[in-house]
Write a protein that holds these residues in place. Structure first.
Motif, PDB file in Angstrom:
ATOM      1  N   HIS A 101       0.838  -1.209   0.000  1.00  0.00           N
ATOM      2  CA  HIS A 101       0.000   0.000   0.000  1.00  0.00           C
ATOM      3  C   HIS A 101       0.867   1.251   0.000  1.00  0.00           C
ATOM      4  CE1 HIS A 101      -1.783   3.371   2.243  1.00  0.00           C
ATOM      5  NE2 HIS A 101      -2.862   3.097   1.519  1.00  0.00           N
ATOM      6  N   ASP A 102       1.806   1.314   0.928  1.00  0.00           N
ATOM      7  CA  ASP A 102       2.634   2.509   1.060  1.00  0.00           C
ATOM      8  C   ASP A 102       3.442   2.774  -0.213  1.00  0.00           C
ATOM      9  OD1 ASP A 102       1.589   2.711   3.611  1.00  0.00           O
ATOM     10  OD2 ASP A 102       3.434   2.038   4.615  1.00  0.00           O
ATOM     11  N   GLN A 103       4.003   1.709  -0.796  1.00  0.00           N
ATOM     12  CA  GLN A 103       4.765   1.863  -2.036  1.00  0.00           C
ATOM     13  C   GLN A 103       3.862   2.351  -3.167  1.00  0.00           C
ATOM     14  OE1 GLN A 103       6.435  -2.040  -2.635  1.00  0.00           O
ATOM     15  NE2 GLN A 103       8.227  -1.621  -1.376  1.00  0.00           N
ATOM     16  N   THR A 104       2.667   1.795  -3.245  1.00  0.00           N
ATOM     17  CA  THR A 104       1.743   2.152  -4.323  1.00  0.00           C
ATOM     18  C   THR A 104       1.287   3.595  -4.192  1.00  0.00           C
ATOM     19  OG1 THR A 104       1.008  -0.145  -4.520  1.00  0.00           O
ATOM     20  CG2 THR A 104      -0.453   1.551  -5.419  1.00  0.00           C
ATOM     21  N   VAL A 105       0.871   3.995  -2.999  1.00  0.00           N
ATOM     22  CA  VAL A 105       0.398   5.368  -2.788  1.00  0.00           C
ATOM     23  C   VAL A 105       1.528   6.362  -3.035  1.00  0.00           C
ATOM     24  CG1 VAL A 105      -0.461   6.983  -1.045  1.00  0.00           C
ATOM     25  CG2 VAL A 105      -1.493   4.718  -1.265  1.00  0.00           C
ATOM     26  N   ALA A 106       2.732   6.052  -2.566  1.00  0.00           N
ATOM     27  CA  ALA A 106       3.871   6.943  -2.793  1.00  0.00           C
ATOM     28  C   ALA A 106       4.160   7.078  -4.280  1.00  0.00           C
ATOM     29  CB  ALA A 106       5.107   6.426  -2.051  1.00  0.00           C
ATOM     30  N   ALA A 107       4.050   5.986  -5.018  1.00  0.00           N
ATOM     31  CA  ALA A 107       4.315   6.026  -6.460  1.00  0.00           C
ATOM     32  C   ALA A 107       3.241   6.816  -7.197  1.00  0.00           C
ATOM     33  CB  ALA A 107       4.419   4.606  -7.013  1.00  0.00           C
ATOM     34  N   VAL A 108       1.981   6.630  -6.820  1.00  0.00           N
ATOM     35  CA  VAL A 108       0.889   7.346  -7.486  1.00  0.00           C
ATOM     36  C   VAL A 108       0.976   8.842  -7.201  1.00  0.00           C
ATOM     37  CG1 VAL A 108      -1.617   7.694  -7.514  1.00  0.00           C
ATOM     38  CG2 VAL A 108      -0.690   5.380  -7.593  1.00  0.00           C
ATOM     39  N   LYS A 109       1.254   9.195  -5.971  1.00  0.00           N
ATOM     40  CA  LYS A 109       1.261  10.606  -5.583  1.00  0.00           C
ATOM     41  C   LYS A 109       2.614  11.273  -5.781  1.00  0.00           C
ATOM     42  CE  LYS A 109      -2.549  10.131  -2.403  1.00  0.00           C
ATOM     43  NZ  LYS A 109      -3.075  10.355  -1.067  1.00  0.00           N
ATOM     44  N   PHE A 165       2.609   4.169 -10.214  1.00  0.00           N
ATOM     45  CA  PHE A 165       2.885   2.813  -9.765  1.00  0.00           C
ATOM     46  C   PHE A 165       3.073   1.854 -10.936  1.00  0.00           C
ATOM     47  CE2 PHE A 165      -1.507   2.960 -10.757  1.00  0.00           C
ATOM     48  CZ  PHE A 165      -1.790   1.720 -11.266  1.00  0.00           C
ATOM     49  N   SER A 166       3.514   0.664 -10.609  1.00  0.00           N
ATOM     50  CA  SER A 166       3.523  -0.446 -11.563  1.00  0.00           C
ATOM     51  C   SER A 166       2.566  -1.493 -11.027  1.00  0.00           C
ATOM     52  CB  SER A 166       4.918  -1.063 -11.668  1.00  0.00           C
ATOM     53  OG  SER A 166       5.826  -0.160 -12.197  1.00  0.00           O
ATOM     54  N   PRO A 167       1.774  -2.112 -11.880  1.00  0.00           N
ATOM     55  CA  PRO A 167       0.917  -3.193 -11.393  1.00  0.00           C
ATOM     56  C   PRO A 167       1.766  -4.293 -10.755  1.00  0.00           C
ATOM     57  CG  PRO A 167       0.252  -2.528 -13.590  1.00  0.00           C
ATOM     58  CD  PRO A 167       1.542  -1.832 -13.300  1.00  0.00           C
ATOM     59  N   PHE A 168       1.295  -4.829  -9.652  1.00  0.00           N
ATOM     60  CA  PHE A 168       2.003  -5.879  -8.919  1.00  0.00           C
ATOM     61  C   PHE A 168       1.684  -7.200  -9.602  1.00  0.00           C
ATOM     62  CE2 PHE A 168       2.510  -8.384  -4.818  1.00  0.00           C
ATOM     63  CZ  PHE A 168       3.877  -8.180  -4.711  1.00  0.00           C
ATOM     64  N   LEU A 169       2.634  -7.690 -10.379  1.00  0.00           N
ATOM     65  CA  LEU A 169       2.433  -8.868 -11.219  1.00  0.00           C
ATOM     66  C   LEU A 169       3.596  -9.839 -11.029  1.00  0.00           C
ATOM     67  CD1 LEU A 169       1.400  -6.961 -14.469  1.00  0.00           C
ATOM     68  CD2 LEU A 169      -0.145  -8.139 -12.874  1.00  0.00           C
ATOM     69  N   PRO A 170       3.406 -11.101 -11.425  1.00  0.00           N
ATOM     70  CA  PRO A 170       4.510 -12.073 -11.340  1.00  0.00           C
ATOM     71  C   PRO A 170       5.687 -11.648 -12.221  1.00  0.00           C
ATOM     72  CG  PRO A 170       2.433 -13.189 -11.792  1.00  0.00           C
ATOM     73  CD  PRO A 170       2.180 -11.711 -11.915  1.00  0.00           C
ATOM     74  N   ASP A 171       6.860 -12.132 -11.867  1.00  0.00           N
ATOM     75  CA  ASP A 171       8.074 -11.843 -12.623  1.00  0.00           C
ATOM     76  C   ASP A 171       7.970 -12.343 -14.065  1.00  0.00           C
ATOM     77  OD1 ASP A 171       9.288 -10.724 -10.377  1.00  0.00           O
ATOM     78  OD2 ASP A 171      10.168 -12.641  -9.761  1.00  0.00           O
ATOM     79  N   ASP A 172       8.742 -11.726 -14.941  1.00  0.00           N
ATOM     80  CA  ASP A 172       8.748 -12.081 -16.355  1.00  0.00           C
ATOM     81  C   ASP A 172       9.209 -13.517 -16.620  1.00  0.00           C
ATOM     82  OD1 ASP A 172       7.814  -9.579 -17.025  1.00  0.00           O
ATOM     83  OD2 ASP A 172       9.799  -8.785 -17.522  1.00  0.00           O
ATOM     84  N   GLU A 173       9.880 -14.121 -15.660  1.00  0.00           N
ATOM     85  CA  GLU A 173      10.353 -15.496 -15.831  1.00  0.00           C
ATOM     86  C   GLU A 173       9.241 -16.522 -15.638  1.00  0.00           C
ATOM     87  OE1 GLU A 173      12.064 -13.505 -13.268  1.00  0.00           O
ATOM     88  OE2 GLU A 173      13.091 -12.646 -14.998  1.00  0.00           O
ATOM     89  N   LYS A 174       8.132 -16.105 -15.076  1.00  0.00           N
ATOM     90  CA  LYS A 174       7.009 -17.021 -14.839  1.00  0.00           C
ATOM     91  C   LYS A 174       6.315 -17.343 -16.162  1.00  0.00           C
ATOM     92  CE  LYS A 174       7.680 -17.201 -10.485  1.00  0.00           C
ATOM     93  NZ  LYS A 174       8.283 -18.390  -9.942  1.00  0.00           N
ATOM     94  N   PRO A 175       5.578 -18.450 -16.215  1.00  0.00           N
ATOM     95  CA  PRO A 175       4.895 -18.834 -17.455  1.00  0.00           C
ATOM     96  C   PRO A 175       3.926 -17.750 -17.948  1.00  0.00           C
ATOM     97  CG  PRO A 175       4.858 -20.642 -15.881  1.00  0.00           C
ATOM     98  CD  PRO A 175       5.394 -19.443 -15.151  1.00  0.00           C
TER      99      PRO A 175
END
Length: 184
Positions: free
Chosen positions: A72-80, A86-96
């Motif tokens: 939450h804190d990282q996302t709000v800081a990035a947006v504001k 922010f960047s969407p919180f998604l699996p790493d590029d190495e995942k299928p």
């Protein structure tokens, strides 16, 4: 837990231990929907959607909540913040590919849910671009990942879609926040 140790797989495991059945991407999407809708206390609302009061004494739930607080804190800081948001919180590029594509769809579903429960004023006006962005997020949330096969074209397309959802969310946020500022 330090901020650098916060990763998708760890948060997924913590959420499973806390009996949260949604993916980490969907949960982050909910948060982003709340934040982009200008929800005054996004964290409390978000936690209210995820946890019950009965869970407050559970150690695994507290550990999960601690990680989600960092997210939450990282996302709000990035947006504001002064950057690009922010960047969407998604699996790493190495995942299928299918796993990552499903996470993108989950994130969009979560975003729309969070945006919907944020209680925007009735009759909130949206530009044609914001309406199109929200409609596109809705379409992406229904993505059928079964026919996907790993390949360079599919990888490039998923990267474009992941970038698009970020742009769409920031567009909606800018419009809603600008509208709130003008009303004040």
């Amino acid at each position: 837990m330090t901020e650098s140790s916060l990763n998708y797989e760890r948060v997924e495991r913590q959420m499973a231990s806390a009996d949260i059945e949604s993916s980490a991407a969907e949960v982050h999407g909910i948060l982003c929907g709340l934040v982009c809708a200008g929800c005054e206390d996004a964290q409390a609302r978000w936690f209210g959607e995820l946890f019950t009061e009965d869970q407050a004494t559970d150690l695994l739930v507290r550990e999960c909540a601690d990680s989600l607080k960092i997210l939450h804190d990282q996302t709000v800081a990035a947006v504001k913040g002064p950057g690009l948001g922010f960047s969407p919180f998604l699996p790493d590029d190495e995942k299928p590919l299918k796993l990552r594509a499903q996470a993108v769809a989950d994130w969009c579903q979560g975003f729309l849910y969070g945006f919907g429960v944020a209680e925007l004023p009735s009759g909130q006006p949206f530009s044609a671009e914001a309406k199109e962005a929200l409609n596109s997020l809705s379409e992406i949330s229904r993505l059928d990942t079964d026919p996907l096969a790993a390949g360079d074209e599919e990888e490039a397309a998923l990267m474009e879609v992941a970038e698009f959802i970020w742009v769409a969310a920031m567009l909606v946020h800018a419009e809603v926040v600008a509208d709130e500022t003008e009303r004040s």
